[in-house]
Design an enzyme around this catalytic site. Structure first.
Site, PDB file in Angstrom:
ATOM      1  N   LYS A   1      12.367 -14.614 -11.638  1.00 56.09           N
ATOM      2  CA  LYS A   1      12.008 -13.448 -12.326  1.00 56.09           C
ATOM      3  C   LYS A   1      10.759 -13.735 -13.464  1.00 56.09           C
ATOM      4  O   LYS A   1      10.017 -13.285 -13.736  1.00 56.09           O
ATOM      5  CB  LYS A   1      13.161 -12.982 -13.287  1.00 56.09           C
TER       6      LYS A   1
ATOM      7  N   ASN B   1      -1.176   2.123   5.670  1.00 62.76           N
ATOM      8  CA  ASN B   1      -0.320   1.182   5.074  1.00 62.76           C
ATOM      9  C   ASN B   1       0.023   0.424   6.265  1.00 62.76           C
ATOM     10  O   ASN B   1       0.822   0.802   7.079  1.00 62.76           O
ATOM     11  CB  ASN B   1       0.939   1.712   4.250  1.00 62.76           C
ATOM     12  N   GLY B   2      -0.109  -1.007   6.094  1.00 64.41           N
ATOM     13  CA  GLY B   2       0.111  -1.757   7.425  1.00 64.41           C
ATOM     14  C   GLY B   2      -0.757  -2.638   7.741  1.00 64.41           C
ATOM     15  O   GLY B   2      -1.725  -3.110   7.138  1.00 64.41           O
TER      16      GLY B   2
ATOM     17  N   GLU C   1      17.299 -17.284  -9.432  1.00 66.68           N
ATOM     18  CA  GLU C   1      16.811 -15.628  -9.763  1.00 66.68           C
ATOM     19  C   GLU C   1      16.173 -15.842 -11.211  1.00 66.68           C
ATOM     20  O   GLU C   1      15.280 -14.754 -11.353  1.00 66.68           O
ATOM     21  CB  GLU C   1      18.058 -14.727  -9.652  1.00 66.68           C
TER      22      GLU C   1
ATOM     23  N   TRP D   1      -2.939  -2.534  -1.584  1.00 64.37           N
ATOM     24  CA  TRP D   1      -2.417  -3.994  -1.716  1.00 64.37           C
ATOM     25  C   TRP D   1      -3.189  -4.846  -0.757  1.00 64.37           C
ATOM     26  O   TRP D   1      -2.903  -4.687   0.508  1.00 64.37           O
ATOM     27  CB  TRP D   1      -1.057  -4.396  -1.715  1.00 64.37           C
TER      28      TRP D   1
ATOM     29  N   GLU E   1       7.511 -14.399 -11.716  1.00 64.13           N
ATOM     30  CA  GLU E   1       7.051 -13.171 -11.222  1.00 64.13           C
ATOM     31  C   GLU E   1       6.244 -12.570 -12.498  1.00 64.13           C
ATOM     32  O   GLU E   1       4.880 -11.983 -12.256  1.00 64.13           O
ATOM     33  CB  GLU E   1       8.028 -12.240 -10.706  1.00 64.13           C
TER      34      GLU E   1
ATOM     35  N   CYS F   1       0.782  -1.181   0.099  1.00 63.79           N
ATOM     36  CA  CYS F   1      -0.171   0.057   0.257  1.00 63.79           C
ATOM     37  C   CYS F   1       0.755   1.182   0.127  1.00 63.79           C
ATOM     38  O   CYS F   1       2.093   1.219   0.583  1.00 63.79           O
ATOM     39  CB  CYS F   1      -0.844   0.008   1.190  1.00 63.79           C
TER      40      CYS F   1
ATOM     41  N   HIS G   1      19.182 -36.621  -8.865  1.00 65.12           N
ATOM     42  CA  HIS G   1      18.408 -36.935  -7.641  1.00 65.12           C
ATOM     43  C   HIS G   1      17.135 -36.728  -7.679  1.00 65.12           C
ATOM     44  O   HIS G   1      16.238 -36.641  -6.700  1.00 65.12           O
ATOM     45  CB  HIS G   1      19.187 -36.046  -6.710  1.00 65.12           C
TER      46      HIS G   1
ATOM     47  N   LYS H   1       5.683  -4.114  -4.597  1.00 62.48           N
ATOM     48  CA  LYS H   1       7.399  -3.846  -4.390  1.00 62.48           C
ATOM     49  C   LYS H   1       7.872  -4.229  -3.181  1.00 62.48           C
ATOM     50  O   LYS H   1       8.762  -4.750  -2.981  1.00 62.48           O
ATOM     51  CB  LYS H   1       7.247  -2.547  -4.886  1.00 62.48           C
TER      52      LYS H   1
ATOM     53  N   ARG I   1       3.608  -0.180  -4.823  1.00 53.52           N
ATOM     54  CA  ARG I   1       3.390  -0.788  -3.581  1.00 53.52           C
ATOM     55  C   ARG I   1       2.002  -1.501  -3.396  1.00 53.52           C
ATOM     56  O   ARG I   1       1.758  -2.261  -2.445  1.00 53.52           O
ATOM     57  CB  ARG I   1       3.471   0.152  -2.722  1.00 53.52           C
TER      58      ARG I   1
HETATM   59  O1  M6R Z   1      12.893  -4.722  -0.840  1.00 53.14           O
HETATM   60  P1  M6R Z   1      13.575  -6.209  -0.671  1.00 53.14           P
HETATM   61  O2  M6R Z   1      14.853  -6.177  -1.308  1.00 53.14           O
HETATM   62  O3  M6R Z   1      13.662  -6.521   0.799  1.00 53.14           O
HETATM   63  O4  M6R Z   1      12.460  -7.100  -1.096  1.00 53.14           O
HETATM   64  C1  M6R Z   1      12.624  -8.490  -1.114  1.00 53.14           C
HETATM   65  C2  M6R Z   1      11.802  -9.326  -2.036  1.00 53.14           C
HETATM   66  O5  M6R Z   1      10.372  -9.022  -1.730  1.00 53.14           O
HETATM   67  C3  M6R Z   1      11.979  -8.907  -3.553  1.00 53.14           C
HETATM   68  O6  M6R Z   1      13.194  -9.189  -3.961  1.00 53.14           O
HETATM   69  C4  M6R Z   1      11.027  -9.542  -4.312  1.00 53.14           C
HETATM   70  O7  M6R Z   1      11.178 -11.005  -4.346  1.00 53.14           O
HETATM   71  C5  M6R Z   1      10.965  -8.999  -5.697  1.00 53.14           C
HETATM   72  N1  M6R Z   1       9.737  -8.938  -6.144  1.00 53.14           N
HETATM   73  C6  M6R Z   1      11.892  -9.876  -6.622  1.00 53.14           C
HETATM   74  O8  M6R Z   1      11.703  -9.505  -8.044  1.00 53.14           O
END
Ligand code: M6R
Length: 618
Positions: free
Chosen positions: A494, A100-101, A490, A74, A497, A2, A513, A613, A27
């Site tokens: 990506k 937010n929270g 990673e 969010w 996501e 948020c 394995h 984010k 956010r």
């Molecule tokens: O802000 P941060 O680096 O602590 O965030 C950690 C993860 O939430 C963040 O890297 C998330 O996995 C991303 N969406 C990856 O692209």
């Protein structure tokens, strides 16, 4: 999660709020709303969906006024719909709130408030705050907010207005970010700097349990007991253009392309006269010299950067290093103590699990170093030492440039630490020479594989056709060894996501394995086989996959003979670099591949479904 914003001053509040919300949309983006005061009238507009839906609504029913608050959501409590969208209001007393929270004790508070006769219209925890402030209000809004904070458990950043008080907004925070912007004859509140950077560069970072009162002409900050506080005003040195798309279709693509420059800037800032420095790191060399082991704690992409860090730290500093997902670390009673250096890595500096990990580590007496991108964020402030990753604002939800900046920072820190600990055979000069070549190599790769000919775009288009031709049955596997194994994870993250395609990353040695059972003509297997000590082993893995009819895409070193092997379906060549630095180049095609696959499917790349984010809730 948020984003919140507040404004009071001479501008049209709606314009300021909507422009700020557009920069906070990363956010959360399942609903949005604003409240504006004009005269003694409070107008609240809330809409389910992305901000564009709210903007459209406001075109039909414009709202005038110069004081307002806004929110992009969010969802945590209650479905994303118009009713649960913020702001939430106590109509009787004209108190309206964005939040937010998460209010952890909201259900108990709600029961009490219902007993007192308050009527709830939404399923949110936020509505509790609006009614509670109304309940505590007896002529002084600031006091009512302060009294309310005492009753709230959980995390929050809030902005509050009272219908009868045009020209005033009150903000407060605990464990969720809130900043104030100081302009000429105007004041702002926001979750993050880019939201207000268009209007001011003078920023106040609020700390936990602080309350701020803003009017066009002034502001005052108070602690939880109401005592006034003198807060430092920081000046932001980066520009709004850095937070805008700059000609790219998506922030994700822009941020991928920013990487060579970021690495260049970062290296030149950290290296002077052939030595590595970290100006802002307030842990002394003497204390670092005493470190006996290193724990790395982070989430998501930052965790993968931490995995790369573990390899290099152990290799070069010769101390045991391990890496944990923050959500696991915080609950598993880790064995750490005063001789442990805990490195927490976070782009946003607000991730709830990472922050909890940091606090847990401090409680156990460890020294905590934060590797963080956002200046003045909670993690940056609470750690014993801080190293900023200097990547500039990262807007796309899928993290790219923060990742390479984190890895480069960890590399530099490794050699800095090895020098402090006088590790035998450590060669800082040689490392500096090599890392300095990375930005140019990254640029040359992006040039060859994107600018001249969009190779990854073409591969993605082929995958898309293949996927459709197989009734949506295909998926991705990413395989690598050693220091590039985190890149396999990673690359898979990506792709998941942004394209919602199933993808897994494995250390290639694990194939036999279990995962090799997956190999048939369905999955596309991305094999990272750059020049490395385990190169031959990777080649064997590739042969095993080919022998079972698998589709192979290799990431290899430029000029490798393997590129001529016709049985390999897709070839990507990255510039030659010594093995330990290769993660910085290998990840580039993986980021581009994820981006282009998502684009083929027509998804909203910068705002993937269900994500936000920064994950400021557990
Ligand atoms: O802000 P941060 O680096 O602590 O965030 C950690 C993860 O939430 C963040 O890297 C998330 O996995 C991303 N969406 C990856 O692209």
């Amino acid at each position: 999660m948020c984003g919140i914003i507040g404004y009071t001053g001479p501008r049209k509040a709606t314009e300021v709020l909507l422009s700020g919300l557009s920069r906070l949309e990363y956010r959360g983006y399942d609903s949005a709303g604003i409240a504006v005061i004009k005269g003694k009238k409070l107008q609240v507009t809330r809409k389910q969906g992305k901000l564009s839906v709210l903007i459209e609504e406001l075109k039909h029913s414009p709202v005038g006024g110069h004081t307002g608050i806004g929110h992009t959501r969010w969802a945590t409590h209650g479905a994303p719909n118009d009713t649960n969208a913020h702001p939430h209001t106590n109509h009787e007393k004209g108190i309206t709130v964005v939040h937010n929270g998460i209010i952890e004790n909201y259900s108990d508070l709600k029961k009490e408030l219902i007993k007192k006769g308050y009527v709830f219209l939404s399923e949110t925890d936020t509505e509790v705050i609006a009614h509670l402030i109304a309940d505590n209000y007896d002529g002084d809004l600031l006091k009512a907010v302060r009294d309310t904070l005492r009753e709230l458990e959980g995390s929050f950043a809030i902005a509050v207005m009272r219908r009868e008080e045009e020209g005033r907004v009150v903000g407060a925070r605990r464990d969720s970010p809130l900043i104030a912007g100081i302009g000429k004859g105007e004041r702002f509140l926001a979750s993050d700097v880019p939201a207000i950077l268009e209007y001011t560069k003078e920023i106040i970072y609020l700390d936990n349990d602080e309350i701020i009162n803003i009017t066009p002409q002034g502001h005052s900050v108070h602690d939880k007991n109401g005592s006034p506080l003198k807060k430092k005003i920081s000046r932001i040195t980066w520009d709004i253009t850095q937070a805008e798309k700059g000609g790219y279709k998506h922030f994700m693509l822009k941020e991928i392309f920013e990487q060579p420059d970021i690495l260049r800037r970062l290296i030149s800032k950290r290296v002077r006269k052939g030595r590595i420095f970290f100006e802002e790191l307030s842990i002394s060399p003497k204390d670092l010299a005493k470190i006996k082991d290193i724990a790395i704690v982070a989430c998501g992409t930052a965790y993968h950067a931490g995995m790369v860090g573990k390899y290099i730290l152990e290799k070069e500093v010769k101390v045991p290093a391990w890496v944990d997902q923050a959500s696991e670390f915080r609950y598993r009673d880790p064995v750490i103590g005063k001789d442990t250096l805990v490195i927490v890595i976070s782009q946003s500096g607000e991730t709830a699990d990472t922050l909890a990990g940091l606090r847990e580590a401090k409680k156990k007496g460890a020294t905590v170093l934060a590797v963080c991108n956002v200046l003045g964020s909670t993690i940056a402030r609470e750690a014993d030492g801080i190293i900023y990753t200097l990547a500039g604002p990262e807007i796309a939800v899928a993290s790219t440039k923060a990742y390479t900046a984190q890895i480069a920072t960890l590399f530099l820190f490794t050699y800095y630490l090895a020098a402090i600990k006088k590790v035998k055979g450590h060669n800082e000069k040689n490392f500096i020479n090599e890392i300095k070549k990375i930005p140019e190599k990254a640029e040359s790769f992006l040039n060859a594989y994107h600018t001249k000919k969009n190779v990854l775009g073409a591969y993605a288009a082929e995958f898309h056709n293949y996927y459709l031709s197989r009734n949506n049955k295909s998926c991705f596997l990413y395989l690598a060894r050693n220091i590039n194994y985190p890149n396999a994870l990673e690359g898979a993250l990506k792709l998941k996501e942004v394209s919602y395609i199933s993808a897994e990353g494995y250390p290639a040695g694990e194939m036999k394995h279990g995962p090799i059972a997956l190999i048939d003509e369905n999955p596309w297997v991305v094999c990272i086989a750059v020049r490395a000590a385990t190169y031959d082993k990777m080649i064997s893995n590739i042969r095993e996959i080919k022998a079972r009819g698998g589709i192979v895409m290799t990431v290899m070193t430029e000029g490798d003979e393997l590129a001529k092997d016709k049985s390999i379906n897709y070839v990507i060549e990255v510039p030659d670099v010594r093995e330990e630095l290769s993660p910085l180049l290998v990840v580039l095609p993986l980021q581009l591949l994820a981006y282009y696959v998502a684009r083929e499917f027509g998804y909203d790349i910068d705002k993937p479904r269900n994500l936000a984010k920064s994950v400021t809730v557990e």
